[in-house]
Design an enzyme around this catalytic site. Structure first.
Site, short mmCIF file in Angstrom:
data_model
loop_
_atom_site.label_atom_id
_atom_site.label_comp_id
_atom_site.label_asym_id
_atom_site.label_seq_id
_atom_site.Cartn_x
_atom_site.Cartn_y
_atom_site.Cartn_z
N ARG A 130 0.83 -1.21 0.00
CA ARG A 130 0.00 0.00 0.00
C ARG A 130 0.87 1.26 0.00
O ARG A 130 0.54 2.26 -0.64
CB ARG A 130 -0.95 -0.01 1.20
CG ARG A 130 -1.99 1.10 1.14
CD ARG A 130 -3.06 0.96 2.20
NE ARG A 130 -2.53 1.12 3.54
CZ ARG A 130 -3.24 0.95 4.66
NH1 ARG A 130 -4.51 0.60 4.60
NH2 ARG A 130 -2.69 1.11 5.84
N LYS B 165 -2.71 6.98 1.25
CA LYS B 165 -2.42 7.26 2.67
C LYS B 165 -1.34 8.34 2.71
O LYS B 165 -0.16 8.06 2.87
CB LYS B 165 -2.01 5.97 3.38
CG LYS B 165 -2.17 6.06 4.90
CD LYS B 165 -2.21 4.69 5.52
CE LYS B 165 -2.06 4.75 7.03
NZ LYS B 165 -3.13 5.45 7.74
N GLU C 262 -15.99 6.51 5.82
CA GLU C 262 -15.21 5.84 6.86
C GLU C 262 -15.15 6.77 8.06
O GLU C 262 -15.82 7.81 8.07
CB GLU C 262 -13.79 5.51 6.35
CG GLU C 262 -13.02 6.74 5.87
CD GLU C 262 -11.59 6.43 5.43
OE1 GLU C 262 -11.05 5.38 5.77
OE2 GLU C 262 -11.02 7.29 4.73
N1 PMP Z 1 -9.08 4.93 7.41
C1 PMP Z 1 -8.18 5.87 7.69
C2 PMP Z 1 -8.44 7.28 7.28
C3 PMP Z 1 -6.99 5.53 8.36
O1 PMP Z 1 -6.08 6.46 8.63
C4 PMP Z 1 -6.77 4.18 8.73
C5 PMP Z 1 -5.51 3.78 9.42
N2 PMP Z 1 -5.40 4.31 10.70
C6 PMP Z 1 -7.77 3.24 8.43
C7 PMP Z 1 -8.91 3.66 7.76
C8 PMP Z 1 -7.60 1.80 8.79
O2 PMP Z 1 -6.64 1.21 7.93
P1 PMP Z 1 -5.75 -0.03 8.35
O3 PMP Z 1 -6.69 -1.10 8.78
O4 PMP Z 1 -5.02 -0.40 7.11
O5 PMP Z 1 -4.86 0.41 9.46
#
Ligand code: PMP
Length: 300
Positions: free
Chosen positions: A62, A161, A194
């Site tokens: 990622r 990200k 989200e």
């Molecule tokens: N959404 C956002 C905006 C995030 O920053 C994160 C990570 N903290 C997630 C979802 C969750 O992603 P992951 O399960 O890959 O940590």
């Protein structure tokens, strides 16, 4: 005394910057780094459980996808990056903890153009993790919907990200003003995207629902893991556009993230979710997730 000093020296944090390790006080980057000036860079947040780095391959992949999307060339191969992350964990003697892996555009001029940034920087901070208070996991979390919409997919795609988290920070401030730890972010069509740092799931009438990634969410690695665990356990999992109404009437709701893990949600915008306590499916998936973290991951 001598022993005490040795123990302290032993556990001193060592931060990786571009191939060398620095003590916390000396770990610094240029004020001309476009990561600082413009939020121009990408990052990952990764967990270490029982001396194994959880889902490391997925996080590295990622990171490189995020970098590709913003035309940032990471100055090392994914294999070398993987080794660097593992080494940073070893250097910090962490059996359990959290890794913040950052690639900034690097130092350049004060202008916006990334062309002046010739050397992107790689930073790895491996440290202990501060989770939400344990009571939140036992009793469940109350969250609100933020007035701030999630970034448009055609502006800064939430799949990237990036170091530019202002969109999420604004919603996090709203959560905090409402006395909550997290906030739901909607997309420009009004569907749930989200939360500020976590993905969202609901369980209703035997089906586990989560918004599709095209709704404008990070491609959460925990989200993916939970979907796999749920399917293995025989649950139907559906990616579907969700409105706030769908959340309010759900039997269960929970959030997922590498840092947060699985967080039960018991109240949304003052509406009690289900029985107002963490739901059975949430608890089952949480147990399965915890079990997986005990056995899976890249050994140190
Ligand atoms: N959404 C956002 C905006 C995030 O920053 C994160 C990570 N903290 C997630 C979802 C969750 O992603 P992951 O399960 O890959 O940590």
């Amino acid at each position: 005394m001598g022993k005490l000093v040795r123990i302290i020296a032993h556990t001193r944090m060592k931060i990786y910057i571009d191939g060398a390790y620095y003590a916390k006080e000396d770990a610094k980057i240029s004020v001309f780094d476009h990561g600082l000036l413009y939020g121009d860079g990408v990052f990952e947040g990764i967990r270490i459980y029982h001396s194994r780095v959880f889902k490391l391959k997925e996080h590295i992949e990622r990171l490189y996808y995020s970098a590709k999307a913003i035309l940032l060339t990471i100055p090392m191969t994914p294999e070398a990056m993987t080794e660097a992350v593992l080494d940073a964990c070893r250097q910090n003697q962490l059996e359990n903890g959290y890794i913040r892996l950052i690639v900034t555009r690097g130092a350049g001029s004060l202008g916006l153009s990334p062309n002046s940034c010739k050397n992107p920087s790689v930073i790895i901070i491996a440290n202990e993790i501060q989770l939400y208070p344990p009571e939140l996991y036992e009793k469940g979390m109350e969250i609100i919907t933020a007035a701030t919409s999630r970034n448009l997919v055609n502006a800064i795609n939430p799949a990237i990200k990036s170091l530019n988290y202002l969109n999420n920070i604004l919603a996090k401030i709203e959560a905090s003003h409402a006395g909550c730890e997290e906030a739901i972010m909607l997309n420009s069509d009004g569907f749930v995207a989200e939360c500020t740092g976590d993905n969202l799931f609901i369980f209703h009438h035997g089906v586990l629902f989560t918004p599709p990634l095209a709704a404008g969410a990070l491609h959460g690695i925990t989200r993916n893991t939970v979907m796999e665990l749920a399917q293995e356990s025989g649950y139907t999992v559906q990616e579907r556009n969700l409105t706030r109404y769908d959340l309010y009437i759900a039997q269960e709701c929970f959030l997922t993230g590498s840092g947060a893990e699985i967080v039960p949600v018991v109240k949304i915008d003052q509406r009690v979710i289900g029985e107002g306590i963490p739901g059975e499916v949430t608890k089952e998936l949480d147990q399965k997730y915890r079990a997986l973290t005990k056995v899976a991951g890249e050994p140190l």
